[in-house]
Design a protein around this motif. Sequence first.
Motif, PDB file in Angstrom:
ATOM      1  N   LEU A   1     -18.201 -34.619  17.148  1.00  0.00           N
ATOM      2  CA  LEU A   1     -19.450 -33.988  17.573  1.00  0.00           C
ATOM      3  C   LEU A   1     -19.745 -34.245  19.049  1.00  0.00           C
ATOM      4  O   LEU A   1     -20.254 -33.366  19.752  1.00  0.00           O
ATOM      5  CB  LEU A   1     -20.611 -34.477  16.703  1.00  0.00           C
ATOM      6  CG  LEU A   1     -20.600 -33.991  15.261  1.00  0.00           C
ATOM      7  CD1 LEU A   1     -21.713 -34.669  14.461  1.00  0.00           C
ATOM      8  CD2 LEU A   1     -20.732 -32.487  15.185  1.00  0.00           C
ATOM      9  N   VAL A   2     -19.417 -35.430  19.533  1.00  0.00           N
ATOM     10  CA  VAL A   2     -19.622 -35.739  20.953  1.00  0.00           C
ATOM     11  C   VAL A   2     -18.714 -34.866  21.813  1.00  0.00           C
ATOM     12  O   VAL A   2     -19.153 -34.297  22.826  1.00  0.00           O
ATOM     13  CB  VAL A   2     -19.377 -37.245  21.216  1.00  0.00           C
ATOM     14  CG1 VAL A   2     -19.268 -37.520  22.705  1.00  0.00           C
ATOM     15  CG2 VAL A   2     -20.478 -38.072  20.607  1.00  0.00           C
TER      16      VAL A   2
ATOM     17  N   ARG B   1     -17.413 -31.990  20.995  1.00  0.00           N
ATOM     18  CA  ARG B   1     -17.903 -30.608  20.877  1.00  0.00           C
ATOM     19  C   ARG B   1     -19.103 -30.377  21.797  1.00  0.00           C
ATOM     20  O   ARG B   1     -19.187 -29.348  22.481  1.00  0.00           O
ATOM     21  CB  ARG B   1     -18.283 -30.342  19.428  1.00  0.00           C
ATOM     22  CG  ARG B   1     -18.811 -28.980  19.166  1.00  0.00           C
ATOM     23  CD  ARG B   1     -19.112 -28.840  17.691  1.00  0.00           C
ATOM     24  NE  ARG B   1     -20.139 -27.834  17.499  1.00  0.00           N
ATOM     25  CZ  ARG B   1     -20.993 -27.814  16.515  1.00  0.00           C
ATOM     26  NH1 ARG B   1     -20.943 -28.736  15.592  1.00  0.00           N
ATOM     27  NH2 ARG B   1     -21.884 -26.878  16.417  1.00  0.00           N
ATOM     28  N   SER B   2     -20.010 -31.332  21.841  1.00  0.00           N
ATOM     29  CA  SER B   2     -21.183 -31.217  22.703  1.00  0.00           C
ATOM     30  C   SER B   2     -20.783 -31.194  24.173  1.00  0.00           C
ATOM     31  O   SER B   2     -21.329 -30.406  24.965  1.00  0.00           O
ATOM     32  CB  SER B   2     -22.129 -32.382  22.435  1.00  0.00           C
ATOM     33  OG  SER B   2     -23.180 -32.400  23.355  1.00  0.00           O
ATOM     34  N   MET B   3     -19.826 -32.032  24.547  1.00  0.00           N
ATOM     35  CA  MET B   3     -19.369 -32.064  25.936  1.00  0.00           C
ATOM     36  C   MET B   3     -18.699 -30.744  26.326  1.00  0.00           C
ATOM     37  O   MET B   3     -18.922 -30.239  27.434  1.00  0.00           O
ATOM     38  CB  MET B   3     -18.408 -33.232  26.146  1.00  0.00           C
ATOM     39  CG  MET B   3     -19.090 -34.578  26.087  1.00  0.00           C
ATOM     40  SD  MET B   3     -17.936 -35.958  26.078  1.00  0.00           S
ATOM     41  CE  MET B   3     -17.193 -35.783  27.682  1.00  0.00           C
TER      42      MET B   3
ATOM     43  N   ARG C   1     -19.260 -27.761  24.973  1.00  0.00           N
ATOM     44  CA  ARG C   1     -20.299 -26.726  25.052  1.00  0.00           C
ATOM     45  C   ARG C   1     -21.087 -26.841  26.359  1.00  0.00           C
ATOM     46  O   ARG C   1     -21.409 -25.836  26.981  1.00  0.00           O
ATOM     47  CB  ARG C   1     -21.248 -26.830  23.875  1.00  0.00           C
ATOM     48  CG  ARG C   1     -20.676 -26.268  22.617  1.00  0.00           C
ATOM     49  CD  ARG C   1     -21.702 -26.254  21.530  1.00  0.00           C
ATOM     50  NE  ARG C   1     -21.171 -25.614  20.343  1.00  0.00           N
ATOM     51  CZ  ARG C   1     -21.880 -25.390  19.261  1.00  0.00           C
ATOM     52  NH1 ARG C   1     -23.140 -25.765  19.207  1.00  0.00           N
ATOM     53  NH2 ARG C   1     -21.332 -24.804  18.225  1.00  0.00           N
ATOM     54  N   ASP C   2     -21.408 -28.072  26.758  1.00  0.00           N
ATOM     55  CA  ASP C   2     -22.126 -28.272  28.018  1.00  0.00           C
ATOM     56  C   ASP C   2     -21.289 -27.806  29.197  1.00  0.00           C
ATOM     57  O   ASP C   2     -21.804 -27.193  30.131  1.00  0.00           O
ATOM     58  CB  ASP C   2     -22.499 -29.744  28.198  1.00  0.00           C
ATOM     59  CG  ASP C   2     -23.658 -30.166  27.319  1.00  0.00           C
ATOM     60  OD1 ASP C   2     -24.319 -29.279  26.736  1.00  0.00           O
ATOM     61  OD2 ASP C   2     -23.892 -31.382  27.202  1.00  0.00           O
ATOM     62  N   ARG C   3     -20.005 -28.093  29.158  1.00  0.00           N
ATOM     63  CA  ARG C   3     -19.125 -27.694  30.257  1.00  0.00           C
ATOM     64  C   ARG C   3     -19.029 -26.171  30.355  1.00  0.00           C
ATOM     65  O   ARG C   3     -19.076 -25.603  31.443  1.00  0.00           O
ATOM     66  CB  ARG C   3     -17.749 -28.294  30.075  1.00  0.00           C
ATOM     67  CG  ARG C   3     -16.797 -27.868  31.155  1.00  0.00           C
ATOM     68  CD  ARG C   3     -15.496 -28.587  31.048  1.00  0.00           C
ATOM     69  NE  ARG C   3     -15.268 -29.170  32.356  1.00  0.00           N
ATOM     70  CZ  ARG C   3     -14.453 -30.128  32.614  1.00  0.00           C
ATOM     71  NH1 ARG C   3     -13.783 -30.681  31.645  1.00  0.00           N
ATOM     72  NH2 ARG C   3     -14.282 -30.570  33.830  1.00  0.00           N
TER      73      ARG C   3
ATOM     74  N   ARG D   1     -23.337 -26.988  32.527  1.00  0.00           N
ATOM     75  CA  ARG D   1     -24.076 -28.252  32.662  1.00  0.00           C
ATOM     76  C   ARG D   1     -23.075 -29.393  32.698  1.00  0.00           C
ATOM     77  O   ARG D   1     -22.035 -29.348  32.069  1.00  0.00           O
ATOM     78  CB  ARG D   1     -25.019 -28.444  31.486  1.00  0.00           C
ATOM     79  CG  ARG D   1     -26.103 -27.402  31.416  1.00  0.00           C
ATOM     80  CD  ARG D   1     -26.903 -27.599  30.182  1.00  0.00           C
ATOM     81  NE  ARG D   1     -26.058 -27.221  29.037  1.00  0.00           N
ATOM     82  CZ  ARG D   1     -26.525 -26.698  27.926  1.00  0.00           C
ATOM     83  NH1 ARG D   1     -27.796 -26.525  27.771  1.00  0.00           N
ATOM     84  NH2 ARG D   1     -25.704 -26.374  26.948  1.00  0.00           N
TER      85      ARG D   1
END
Length: 59
Positions: free
Chosen positions: A24-25, A27-29, A31-33, A37
């Motif tokens: 999940l971490v 995946r979040s990174m 998506r932010d990239r 962001r």
Amino acid sequence: MLTWLSANLVNIVILAVLALVVGLVIRSMLRDRKAGRSACGGSCQSCGACSCAAARKTP
């Protein structure tokens, strides 16, 4: 095989939870990239970690 699973069930569950959290971490990174962001604040003049910091400093 069943005795091994029952003996190590706690370890397997903990490992599965940790793998889920790491996934999940990541995946979040990603998506932010993709959204543009990042953790960088964009202030390269005051940051020594950025490779472009020396090029952006004003004399």
